[in-house]
Design an enzyme around this catalytic site. Structure first.
Site, mmCIF file in Angstrom:
data_model
loop_
_atom_site.group_PDB
_atom_site.id
_atom_site.type_symbol
_atom_site.label_atom_id
_atom_site.label_comp_id
_atom_site.label_asym_id
_atom_site.label_seq_id
_atom_site.Cartn_x
_atom_site.Cartn_y
_atom_site.Cartn_z
ATOM 1 C CB ALA A 122 33.746 13.254 6.461
ATOM 2 C CB ILE A 155 32.969 13.314 1.858
ATOM 3 C CG1 ILE A 155 32.578 11.940 2.972
ATOM 4 C CG2 ILE A 155 33.368 14.725 2.453
ATOM 5 C CD1 ILE A 155 31.411 12.268 3.466
ATOM 6 N NE ARG A 241 19.577 19.360 8.504
ATOM 7 C CZ ARG A 241 19.583 18.373 9.253
ATOM 8 N NH1 ARG A 241 18.724 18.714 10.612
ATOM 9 N NH2 ARG A 241 19.772 17.251 9.254
ATOM 10 C CB ILE A 336 8.061 28.098 -18.848
ATOM 11 C CG1 ILE A 336 6.696 27.999 -17.923
ATOM 12 C CG2 ILE A 336 8.023 29.338 -19.751
ATOM 13 C CD1 ILE A 336 6.809 28.653 -16.609
ATOM 14 C CD GLU A 362 24.055 20.911 4.948
ATOM 15 O OE1 GLU A 362 23.539 21.364 5.706
ATOM 16 O OE2 GLU A 362 24.937 21.472 3.976
ATOM 17 N N GLY A 363 20.678 15.877 5.160
ATOM 18 C CA GLY A 363 19.241 15.178 5.772
ATOM 19 C C GLY A 363 18.282 15.329 4.843
#
Ligand SMILES: Cc1cc2nc3c(=O)[nH]c(=O)nc-3n(C[C@H](O)[C@H](O)[C@H](O)COP(=O)(O)OP(=O)(O)OC[C@H]3O[C@@H](n4cnc5c(N)ncnc54)[C@H](O)[C@@H]3O)c2cc1C
Length: 387
Positions: A122, A155, A241, A336, A362-363
């Site tokens: 958090a 969160i 990441r 498609i 995460e950014g």
């Protein structure tokens, strides 16, 4: 392509794939439709020991790395990115403890997470998104307790997790050096949950508020030392990441497979649409970019697991490129499928909605590009000073 996985790594990959296909696939559309948390699925993951992968062996884990975790996340995300996000977010919550926890904290909490009690991480608040330095949640030491006040928003696993890694300001006058991480348990006095969000995608995952209203924590819930909060957050993201990259690779792989299958069976102008070069070229670009994303995620995760020191650039690359690929590949998969792709009867509609979050959490991908750009600037500065 052969990534020369060890027998153990192949086993983890197979196990995660099997659970994804046998347990997740039959319920993914319903969980998405009902926005229902995948509690039972998390039990299956725990029974299969998937929460133990990157918890150190001393704390009932398997002591493996981010690479093995990425292999499992990829297989789950190939079937459902929302379930993969729920699983991966628990690992994200554990990282501050794994990296910076005291022996007593690790002994107490990591075996619980390894056994399947969910974790959460958090940081975000209404005033602090990309600008993490904007957090306002305060932690004040009173005797042998910290008292937390403030609200965290968006969160993952809010309300569902048992163990929360929470960053708060211990000394606002010190700017970024005035933040610290704490472990908060579900049920701690003064800790409650607010609004649960309704989302575009990953709808089975829980996203919500954490509310701290004079929340009293024993002083030993501080992780490491006061003032290290942002260092802990950045080191956590460096590790985590590529996991978002793995979600992206799995999701894009799932969309590619669905698109190939559909293109082989959908007949227009008397031929399966896969016989049209325009469709083949789209599929070729999708396949090449998924493989490039996978190679980057695997190489980055292995590099980070090797103990390399300067990993921020590689870690950001392993998030930004695969998530852009996932957005493009899932959008092309819908194309498609034509009109069918727009309908909830087919999985690619959900996949396209799910992909968007990977460019945000995460950014954001803009922030990842900032990180990569700043690291390049530093690297080339160092090189030119050496000349
Ligand atoms: C479903 C979901 C789950 C999440 N889970 C968690 C969680 O578990 N834990 C947690 O702590 N947070 C979580 N988040 C929060 C997430 O990490 C943030 O939403 C994200 O970091 C971006 O912050 P923001 O939304 O406030 O966007 P903002 O920071 O307001 O950004 C808005 C736009 O401006 C751009 N921007 C901002 N600053 C710059 C800059 N300097 N340069 C270039 N562009 C810039 C951004 O890229 C974006 O496009 C979650 C969010 C969502 C939606």
């Amino acid at each position: 392509m052969d990534y020369f996985l060890t027998e153990d790594q192949l086993m983890i990959q197979d196990l995660a794939r099997q659970i994804a296909e046998e347990k997740v696939l039959p319920v993914r559309a319903e969980l998405d439709e009902k926005e229902e948390f995948p509690r039972d699925l998390m039990k299956h993951f725990a029974e299969a020991d998937l929460f133990r992968l990157n918890i150190p062996e001393a704390y009932d884990g398997m002591g493996l790395g981010g690479f093995e975790q990425a292999l499992a996340v990829e297989q789950v995300s190939r079937v459902c990115c929302g379930v993969a996000c729920t699983y991966a977010a628990s690992g994200l919550g554990a990282y501050p403890l794994v990296l910076f926890g005291s022996e007593d904290q690790k002994k107490k909490y990591l075996p619980q997470i390894a056994a399947g009690k969910l974790g959460a991480f958090a940081l975000t608040e209404s005033t602090a998104g990309s600008d993490a330095g904007g957090i306002q949640t305060r932690a004040v030491l009173e005797g042998d307790e910290y008292v937390l006040n403030g609200t965290k928003q968006w969160i993952t696993n809010a309300g569902e997790a048992e163990i929360y890694s929470v960053i708060a300001l211990t000394d606002p006058s010190r700017g970024p050096r005035g933040a610290s991480f704490f472990i908060v348990e579900k049920g701690d006095p003064g800790f409650s949950f607010g609004k649960r969000e309704k989302k575009m995608g990953i709808r089975c995952s829980a996203t919500g508020e954490l509310i701290f209203n004079n929340c009293r924590l024993p002083a030993d819930r501080l992780i490491s030392k006061e003032g290290l909060g942002f260092i802990i957050a950045m080191r956590t993201f460096d590790k985590s990441r590529p996991g978002v990259g793995a979600q992206a690779v799995g999701l894009a792989q799932g969309a590619l497979e669905a698109a190939v299958e559909y293109a082989r069976t959908r007949v227009q102008f008397g031929h399966p649409i896969i016989s049209f070069q325009a469709i083949q070229h789209m599929l070729a670009d999708m396949a090449a970019s998924v493989e490039a994303a996978r190679a980057l995620v695997y190489a980055a995760a292995r590099f980070i697991d090797s103990g390399a020191k300067e990993v921020s650039k590689v870690s950001a690359m392993a998030k930004v490129f695969p998530s852009d690929v996932a957005m493009k590949v899932t959008t092309d998969a819908v194309q498609i499928f034509g009109g069918s792709g727009y309908m909830r009867d087919y999985p690619v509609e959900k996949m396209m909605r799910d992909a968007k979050i990977l460019q945000i959490y995460e950014g954001t991908n803009q922030i990842q590009r900032n990180v990569i750009g700043q690291e390049l600037h530093k690297e080339f500065g160092r090189r030119s000073r050496k000349k």
